[in-house]
Design a protein around this motif. Structure first.
Motif, PDB file in Angstrom:
ATOM      1  N   ARG A   1       0.810  -1.222   0.000  1.00 44.10           N
ATOM      2  CA  ARG A   1       0.000   0.000   0.000  1.00 44.10           C
ATOM      3  C   ARG A   1       0.842   1.270   0.000  1.00 44.10           C
ATOM      4  O   ARG A   1       0.293   2.361  -0.026  1.00 44.10           O
ATOM      5  N   SER A   2       2.136   1.158   0.074  1.00 48.97           N
ATOM      6  CA  SER A   2       2.962   2.357   0.151  1.00 48.97           C
ATOM      7  C   SER A   2       3.683   2.598  -1.174  1.00 48.97           C
ATOM      8  O   SER A   2       3.579   1.828  -2.115  1.00 48.97           O
ATOM      9  N   ILE A   3       4.433   3.686  -1.200  1.00 51.35           N
ATOM     10  CA  ILE A   3       5.207   4.037  -2.382  1.00 51.35           C
ATOM     11  C   ILE A   3       6.684   4.054  -2.024  1.00 51.35           C
ATOM     12  O   ILE A   3       7.051   4.105  -0.853  1.00 51.35           O
TER      13      ILE A   3
ATOM     14  N   ASP B   1      12.446   2.970   5.640  1.00 51.27           N
ATOM     15  CA  ASP B   1      12.790   1.570   5.389  1.00 51.27           C
ATOM     16  C   ASP B   1      13.563   1.543   4.083  1.00 51.27           C
ATOM     17  O   ASP B   1      13.143   2.154   3.092  1.00 51.27           O
ATOM     18  N   LEU B   2      14.677   0.853   4.063  1.00 47.32           N
ATOM     19  CA  LEU B   2      15.547   0.805   2.891  1.00 47.32           C
ATOM     20  C   LEU B   2      15.652  -0.633   2.415  1.00 47.32           C
ATOM     21  O   LEU B   2      15.807  -1.550   3.221  1.00 47.32           O
TER      22      LEU B   2
ATOM     23  N   VAL C   1      11.650   3.141   0.929  1.00 45.95           N
ATOM     24  CA  VAL C   1      10.212   3.020   1.142  1.00 45.95           C
ATOM     25  C   VAL C   1       9.743   4.235   1.934  1.00 45.95           C
ATOM     26  O   VAL C   1      10.301   4.556   2.978  1.00 45.95           O
ATOM     27  N   LEU C   2       8.728   4.891   1.415  1.00 44.51           N
ATOM     28  CA  LEU C   2       8.223   6.099   2.051  1.00 44.51           C
ATOM     29  C   LEU C   2       7.001   5.772   2.901  1.00 44.51           C
ATOM     30  O   LEU C   2       6.202   4.906   2.534  1.00 44.51           O
ATOM     31  N   PRO C   3       6.832   6.462   4.018  1.00 46.94           N
ATOM     32  CA  PRO C   3       5.661   6.199   4.860  1.00 46.94           C
ATOM     33  C   PRO C   3       4.393   6.693   4.167  1.00 46.94           C
ATOM     34  O   PRO C   3       4.443   7.528   3.258  1.00 46.94           O
ATOM     35  N   ASN C   4       3.263   6.182   4.617  1.00 48.12           N
ATOM     36  CA  ASN C   4       1.983   6.580   4.022  1.00 48.12           C
ATOM     37  C   ASN C   4       1.694   8.060   4.222  1.00 48.12           C
ATOM     38  O   ASN C   4       1.033   8.673   3.397  1.00 48.12           O
TER      39      ASN C   4
ATOM     40  N   LEU D   1       3.526  11.572   4.449  1.00 49.64           N
ATOM     41  CA  LEU D   1       4.822  12.182   4.151  1.00 49.64           C
ATOM     42  C   LEU D   1       5.145  13.386   5.039  1.00 49.64           C
ATOM     43  O   LEU D   1       6.318  13.707   5.220  1.00 49.64           O
ATOM     44  N   GLU D   2       4.140  14.043   5.570  1.00 52.63           N
ATOM     45  CA  GLU D   2       4.379  15.280   6.307  1.00 52.63           C
ATOM     46  C   GLU D   2       5.409  15.139   7.431  1.00 52.63           C
ATOM     47  O   GLU D   2       6.303  15.985   7.552  1.00 52.63           O
ATOM     48  N   PRO D   3       5.343  14.081   8.262  1.00 54.43           N
ATOM     49  CA  PRO D   3       6.316  13.995   9.363  1.00 54.43           C
ATOM     50  C   PRO D   3       7.771  13.813   8.904  1.00 54.43           C
ATOM     51  O   PRO D   3       8.686  14.098   9.670  1.00 54.43           O
ATOM     52  N   VAL D   4       7.975  13.340   7.688  1.00 50.88           N
ATOM     53  CA  VAL D   4       9.345  13.095   7.202  1.00 50.88           C
ATOM     54  C   VAL D   4       9.713  14.000   6.021  1.00 50.88           C
ATOM     55  O   VAL D   4      10.698  13.767   5.341  1.00 50.88           O
ATOM     56  N   GLU D   5       8.941  15.060   5.823  1.00 45.07           N
ATOM     57  CA  GLU D   5       9.159  15.897   4.639  1.00 45.07           C
ATOM     58  C   GLU D   5      10.553  16.529   4.611  1.00 45.07           C
ATOM     59  O   GLU D   5      11.193  16.573   3.560  1.00 45.07           O
ATOM     60  N   ALA D   6      11.052  17.011   5.730  1.00 46.46           N
ATOM     61  CA  ALA D   6      12.387  17.628   5.750  1.00 46.46           C
ATOM     62  C   ALA D   6      13.457  16.613   5.347  1.00 46.46           C
ATOM     63  O   ALA D   6      14.348  16.917   4.542  1.00 46.46           O
ATOM     64  N   GLU D   7      13.365  15.418   5.886  1.00 45.56           N
ATOM     65  CA  GLU D   7      14.329  14.367   5.553  1.00 45.56           C
ATOM     66  C   GLU D   7      14.201  13.958   4.085  1.00 45.56           C
ATOM     67  O   GLU D   7      15.196  13.771   3.390  1.00 45.56           O
TER      68      GLU D   7
END
Length: 132
Positions: free
Chosen positions: A69-71, A94-95, A102-105, A107-113
């Motif tokens: 379900r993720s991208i 996750d790599l 692998v990006l979380p469902n 994105l806002e919490p990890v946008e800076a990274e």
């Protein structure tokens, strides 16, 4: 409607929204990153892809649904970008192997990274040449 917009229509709404957000981030990061070449969109292996031209400052970034379900964001497997991301953000993403982030469902919490990862990819060749 261009080929990328047409490809986005193939995805489920949640994936389509996340992929569109990453697409917007790539263009935003490129516009704010010194020495980043012009970003051109294409389909490679039927995945939405971003290439830098004039100059070829970075490695190709591809984005796609990863089967679940993720991208994911993909980079060329011969780069050391996934290793860099593992070192910098191993607890954030996750790599998989040497090419998949692998990006979380959400994105806002990890946008800076994610912006930093995109900038690293868009300037990969430029940075590699600077180290020589």
């Amino acid at each position: 409607m261009n080929i990328i917009d047409q490809r986005l229509l193939d995805y489920a709404p949640a994936s389509k929204s996340a992929l569109a957000r990453v697409r917007a981030l790539v263009h935003d990061v490129a516009s704010q990153t010194p020495k980043c070449g012009q970003v051109v969109e294409a389909l490679k292996w039927n995945q939405i892809s971003f290439l830098t031209q004039k100059p070829k400052s970075g490695t190709t970034i591809r984005i796609d649904q990863n089967g679940s379900r993720s991208i994911s964001l993909y980079v060329h497997c011969t780069t050391n970008l996934v290793d860099q991301v593992r070192e910098l953000y191993g607890d954030t993403f996750d790599l998989v192997g040497t090419r998949e982030i692998v990006l979380p469902n959400h994105l806002e919490p990890v946008e800076a990274e994610l912006r930093h990862v995109i900038a690293l990819a868009l300037t990969y060749h430029q940075n590699k040449r600077a180290k020589l």
